[in-house]
Design an enzyme around this catalytic site. Sequence first.
Site, PDB file in Angstrom:
ATOM      1  N   GLU A  87       0.855  -1.021  -0.172  1.00  0.00           N
ATOM      2  CA  GLU A  87      -0.020  -0.062   0.141  1.00  0.00           C
ATOM      3  C   GLU A  87       0.885   1.267   0.054  1.00  0.00           C
ATOM      4  OE1 GLU A  87      -1.922   1.142   3.777  1.00  0.00           O
ATOM      5  OE2 GLU A  87      -1.311  -1.022   4.405  1.00  0.00           O
ATOM      6  N   CYS A 119      -3.700  -3.458   4.520  1.00  0.00           N
ATOM      7  CA  CYS A 119      -2.860  -4.317   5.015  1.00  0.00           C
ATOM      8  C   CYS A 119      -2.861  -5.770   4.568  1.00  0.00           C
ATOM      9  CB  CYS A 119      -2.468  -4.284   6.573  1.00  0.00           C
ATOM     10  SG  CYS A 119      -2.326  -2.615   7.141  1.00  0.00           S
ATOM     11  N   HIS A 241      -2.100  -9.969  12.109  1.00  0.00           N
ATOM     12  CA  HIS A 241      -1.486  -8.550  11.552  1.00  0.00           C
ATOM     13  C   HIS A 241      -1.154  -7.781  12.902  1.00  0.00           C
ATOM     14  CE1 HIS A 241      -1.002  -4.868   9.876  1.00  0.00           C
ATOM     15  NE2 HIS A 241      -2.175  -4.329  10.318  1.00  0.00           N
TER      16      HIS A 241
END
Length: 389
Positions: A87, A119, A241
């Site tokens: 990103e 993400c 994450h």
Amino acid sequence: MNKFSTDIKIGIDSIGFSTSKYFMDLKTLAKNRNVNLEKYYSGIGQKFISVFPHNEDTITIGFDAANKILTKYNSTDNIKLLLFATETGIDQSKSGAVYLHKFLNLSSDCRVIELKHACYAATAALNFAKNFVLANPEQKALVVASDIAKYEMHSVGEPTQGGGAVAFLISQNPRIAVIEPFSGVYTNEVMDFWRPNFKKEPIVFGQLSAQCYISALKKCTESYFKSSSLTIKDIDLYCYHSPFPKMVYKAHERVFENSESTCRQFLDDSLCYSKIIGNSYTASLYISLCSLLENANANFANKRVGLFSYGSGSIGEFFSIVLKDGYSNFLLKNQHDFLLSNRQEVDFETYCNFHKDEIIDGDIEQFCTVSNLTLKMIKNGARVYEFIK
Ligand code: CAA
């Protein structure tokens, strides 16, 4: 053999990561922002963050991660798909994947593309790669996920900056882990974190984003357990994450509050790297996986790992992998230890210089890089990379 046979086991054959040569201890930031250090060290759970000179970008660190696995465990033979997830890409049109394709010397009949969804893109890439190998079992797919997370100076996101790249090779009969066929997905349009074209740094509603992360985890796990007919007891380990370590502990507690206490130790193991690298956006989940496998003092052969991927905006996915016998023989622990123990700490002034916008034309000031690839200059808008001899 039917090439769509469900007997084909597809998964991660090798995995490696990279980050900057430079880091800042958050005590330096705390001092300069007049914040109590314990807010960063324990409130957010972050100790160091990787910081990047302008001659390192998502291509150079992505190259380093991929080059590590290709040098050690795989050749480039039969890699017919390269997916670059980011990103924080370097161009609005040209895919960063073509640079990696060139620097890694992949064959010209290898398809390449760049993917974006905050993400989450690396997990989308993992799914696409799995389906590609299912349809073409003799071929392999390389996923490179790479991001440099920069928030505005003085913003609340500043201590959660960082960056890193991870590369993994997806193949049949993988040596590290098999990807299971079920997952739980949750998509929900929300403005929690985004970066409009005119801005270098994201706009973020931090508290809202944390709530969205937890809601997505709840929804995804409900859907995962429903579609797989598994229960919490069937999940041995977890990986998340990690935008900042405390987010992971909080989310895990909220959703799996009755889980075994041993899990907590393994969560610590999964966060060893992100605690000293910071947020690496789409690479983060897979750096957590490396961290778990390389830092836990246990053999996880045949154990099921539940992985949670979250991309703001938003989409979440909870899925699982099962570790293979002998998986630990194919990790890159020594290389990662070397990378992390040979970084250089920067002072506040250097951090401020690294944080400035990159120049749009001319020579780039050269600092040490993690590989022998560097961004040398920008000429008429084109990025010029060079291998250092
Ligand atoms: N000692 C110990 N702890 C302290 C402390 C002290 N002196 N002072 C504060 N704390 C604690 C607070 O109590 C708080 O803990 P709890 O959440 O458990 O209550 C913690 O430190 C953080 O304090 P604040 O809530 O006051 O922090 P903040 O408002 O400054 O911002 C943040 C925190 C929202 C995470 C901010 O850093 C941010 O916006 N980060 C970027 C966004 C982000 O990472 N979102 C995560 C989900 S989105 C996602 O996952 C995608 C992605 O990668 C971006």
